[in-house]
Design an enzyme around this catalytic site. Structure first.
Site, PDB file in Angstrom:
ATOM      1  N   ARG A   1     -25.209 -44.994  12.375  1.00 34.30           N
ATOM      2  CA  ARG A   1     -24.490 -44.392  13.513  1.00 34.30           C
ATOM      3  C   ARG A   1     -23.512 -45.389  14.131  1.00 34.30           C
ATOM      4  O   ARG A   1     -22.513 -45.016  14.726  1.00 34.30           O
ATOM      5  CB  ARG A   1     -25.483 -43.859  14.578  1.00 34.30           C
ATOM      6  CG  ARG A   1     -24.799 -43.267  15.806  1.00 34.30           C
ATOM      7  CD  ARG A   1     -25.676 -42.302  16.604  1.00 34.30           C
ATOM      8  NE  ARG A   1     -26.996 -42.834  16.867  1.00 34.30           N
ATOM      9  CZ  ARG A   1     -27.272 -43.819  17.720  1.00 34.30           C
ATOM     10  NH1 ARG A   1     -26.324 -44.375  18.439  1.00 34.30           N
ATOM     11  NH2 ARG A   1     -28.516 -44.231  17.886  1.00 34.30           N
TER      12      ARG A   1
ATOM     13  N   TYR B   1      -1.083 -29.609  21.010  1.00 36.68           N
ATOM     14  CA  TYR B   1      -2.203 -29.046  20.258  1.00 36.68           C
ATOM     15  C   TYR B   1      -3.187 -28.403  21.237  1.00 36.68           C
ATOM     16  O   TYR B   1      -3.682 -29.073  22.139  1.00 36.68           O
ATOM     17  CB  TYR B   1      -2.887 -30.126  19.411  1.00 36.68           C
ATOM     18  CG  TYR B   1      -4.032 -29.554  18.626  1.00 36.68           C
ATOM     19  CD1 TYR B   1      -3.798 -28.733  17.528  1.00 36.68           C
ATOM     20  CD2 TYR B   1      -5.342 -29.778  19.006  1.00 36.68           C
ATOM     21  CE1 TYR B   1      -4.847 -28.164  16.828  1.00 36.68           C
ATOM     22  CE2 TYR B   1      -6.399 -29.223  18.306  1.00 36.68           C
ATOM     23  CZ  TYR B   1      -6.136 -28.418  17.218  1.00 36.68           C
ATOM     24  OH  TYR B   1      -7.176 -27.848  16.527  1.00 36.68           O
TER      25      TYR B   1
ATOM     26  N   LYS C   1      -5.839 -33.415   8.415  1.00 38.69           N
ATOM     27  CA  LYS C   1      -4.516 -32.931   8.023  1.00 38.69           C
ATOM     28  C   LYS C   1      -3.908 -33.855   6.962  1.00 38.69           C
ATOM     29  O   LYS C   1      -4.490 -33.990   5.903  1.00 38.69           O
ATOM     30  CB  LYS C   1      -3.645 -32.793   9.282  1.00 38.69           C
ATOM     31  CG  LYS C   1      -4.377 -32.150  10.476  1.00 38.69           C
ATOM     32  CD  LYS C   1      -4.724 -30.685  10.280  1.00 38.69           C
ATOM     33  CE  LYS C   1      -5.652 -30.114  11.362  1.00 38.69           C
ATOM     34  NZ  LYS C   1      -5.212 -30.257  12.734  1.00 38.69           N
TER      35      LYS C   1
ATOM     36  N   ASP D   1      -0.633 -38.649  19.693  1.00 34.55           N
ATOM     37  CA  ASP D   1      -1.188 -37.793  18.645  1.00 34.55           C
ATOM     38  C   ASP D   1      -0.080 -37.642  17.605  1.00 34.55           C
ATOM     39  O   ASP D   1       0.898 -36.925  17.815  1.00 34.55           O
ATOM     40  CB  ASP D   1      -1.585 -36.431  19.235  1.00 34.55           C
ATOM     41  CG  ASP D   1      -2.134 -35.461  18.177  1.00 34.55           C
ATOM     42  OD1 ASP D   1      -1.942 -35.711  16.968  1.00 34.55           O
ATOM     43  OD2 ASP D   1      -2.734 -34.439  18.574  1.00 34.55           O
TER      44      ASP D   1
HETATM   45  C1  LIG Z   1      -5.848 -30.317  14.017  1.00 35.78           C
HETATM   46  C2  LIG Z   1      -5.270 -31.087  15.136  1.00 35.78           C
HETATM   47  C3  LIG Z   1      -6.090 -31.728  16.086  1.00 35.78           C
HETATM   48  C4  LIG Z   1      -7.607 -31.595  16.082  1.00 35.78           C
HETATM   49  O1  LIG Z   1      -8.202 -32.180  14.956  1.00 35.78           O
HETATM   50  P1  LIG Z   1      -9.526 -31.588  14.232  1.00 35.78           P
HETATM   51  O2  LIG Z   1      -9.669 -32.444  13.032  1.00 35.78           O
HETATM   52  O3  LIG Z   1      -9.258 -30.146  13.926  1.00 35.78           O
HETATM   53  O4  LIG Z   1     -10.658 -31.736  15.205  1.00 35.78           O
HETATM   54  C5  LIG Z   1      -5.465 -32.468  17.079  1.00 35.78           C
HETATM   55  N1  LIG Z   1      -4.115 -32.567  17.157  1.00 35.78           N
HETATM   56  C6  LIG Z   1      -3.302 -31.966  16.259  1.00 35.78           C
HETATM   57  C7  LIG Z   1      -1.818 -32.100  16.385  1.00 35.78           C
HETATM   58  C8  LIG Z   1      -3.848 -31.196  15.234  1.00 35.78           C
HETATM   59  O5  LIG Z   1      -3.029 -30.570  14.371  1.00 35.78           O
END
Ligand SMILES: *Cc1c(COP(=O)(O)O)cnc(C)c1O
Length: 382
Positions: A53, A105, A203, A178
């Site tokens: 962990r 997001y 992604k 982000d």
């Molecule tokens: C998908 C996404 C997230 C969240 O990530 P998860 O892996 O789905 O928890 C945050 N910001 C953006 C821009 C995203 O496309």
């Protein structure tokens, strides 16, 4: 940092990930260590890790690859993007404020708004399309975090990372970016002054729609970062070894996947710009895009595969188009090798402020001409 050394440098970093030789076996692929616990020696000293962990070797290998790509002092991988986001937000105390874009997001925005309601965290929204809006949302001495996303999902506005960092730092705040839609092969956010860079590794970083993961990388080890690390361990938020091993596999082709998706997307955006059935194509790679000049400065190796199109009409027309697509899969998520389309308003629900004629496209690595022909036949239905 200059543009001229970006590409070879990036390739070298990727190559370090590719050039693995296991010291014990000579294997060219890192092993998957599934162990949850790790032995001590005769002196009771730790040999390596302690307990999974807190961190484990396969996850550490993936973290090291991403840290090299980002130029980070430290990188932590999480069980999802939202797990990483929640760990950052958890460090905020009641009364501290976050400035963030009004369209971003939706999962991050709704989590911030929940924290505002439950814990008295201040949330100040800005519109990145309006000059001075970001600066006006920052309150000196009160704003702890400026949270930006670039390009913004799903409007694909571009935010100037350097300018946001300067504004945040002048007010004593940290800048979190982000950069899910701009992975480090095109934008190294820390080089532009960001303090923390976040990606949903679900992604582009993994890229094969088969791992859920998130990642935080930091420019320097600050007290807030140490708190993030401690919270992440206590909450059990870090990524497990199997997903980390798959992510290592995905990362090996990040460069070439991103390059292919960017080339396809640019071709598609140029084809559909000024299309009679469309009101707009939102893609930072188009010279006509309001954020193109900034995008050129901070997206050094392609504008990515993400775009939105606004159809002429409303939700009915948008959904008629997605329903007619044959090469695109109609599904949420992005950054995988397969092209995806979605009516974003449907996914975000009744509180969404995304235009109802918006279709978000995640362009994959299929032949661009086939994707263009598919979109043409679907648009012919309206
Ligand atoms: C998908 C996404 C997230 C969240 O990530 P998860 O892996 O789905 O928890 C945050 N910001 C953006 C821009 C995203 O496309």
């Amino acid at each position: 940092m200059s543009d001229s050394n970006w590409k070879p440098q990036t390739r070298t970093k990727i190559a370090q990930g590719l050039h693995y030789i296991d010291p014990a076996s000579g294997a060219v692929v890192p092993p998957l260590h599934a162990a949850t616990t790790f032995a001590r020696d005769e002196q009771n000293e730790l040999i390596g890790y302690i307990y999974s962990r807190n961190g484990s070797p396969t996850t550490a290998h993936a973290e090291k690859m991403i840290a090299e790509l980002e130029g980070a002092a430290e990188t932590l991988l999480y069980a999802s993007g939202m797990g990483a986001v929640a760990a950052v937000i958890e460090t905020l105390n009641t009364g501290e404020r976050v400035a963030c874009p009004a369209i971003m997001y939706h999962g991050v925005k709704s989590w911030l708004l929940r924290q505002q309601e439950k814990r008295g965290i201040g949330v100040d929204l800005f519109d990145p399309a309006i000059a001075g809006s970001l600066e006006a949302a920052i309150h000196k001495g009160k704003t702890a975090l400026v949270w930006i996303e670039t390009p913004v999902n799903p409007s694909f506005d571009v935010i100037d990372i350097r300018a946001a960092a300067d504004a945040a730092h002048a007010a004593g705040a940290m800048l979190v970016v982000d950069a899910t839609c701009a992975p480090p092969v095109t934008t190294r956010c820390l080089d532009f002054g960001a303090d923390i860079v976040f990606h949903s590794a679900t992604k582009y970083l993994n890229g094969h729609s088969d791992v859920t993961a998130g990642v935080l990388s930091v420019r320097e080890i600050s007290p807030r970062w140490q708190e993030i690390r401690q919270i992440s361990i206590s909450l059990g938020a870090l990524l497990g070894p199997f997903e980390s091993w798959l992510l290592i596999r995905g990362l090996r082709t990040l460069f070439i996947r991103f390059e292919a998706a960017s080339a396809n997307a640019l071709k598609i955006a140029r084809h559909f710009e000024n299309h009679p059935k469309l009101q707009a194509v939102l893609y930072p790679g188009l010279a006509s895009h309001a954020g193109h000049a900034i995008a050129k400065r901070q997206m050094l190796n392609g504008f990515g595969g993400m775009m939105s199109v606004l159809v002429k009409g409303g939700a009915v027309e948008a959904r008629r188009v997605t329903g007619a697509l044959k090469t695109f899969v109609v599904a949420t998520s992005l950054g995988g090798v397969e092209s995806l389309a979605e009516h974003r308003r449907t996914v975000e629900g009744p509180h969404s402020i995304v235009p109802e004629n918006l279709i978000r496209l995640s362009i994959g690595i299929e032949a661009a001409d086939d994707l263009i022909a598919d979109l043409e036949q679907a648009l012919a239905r309206i």
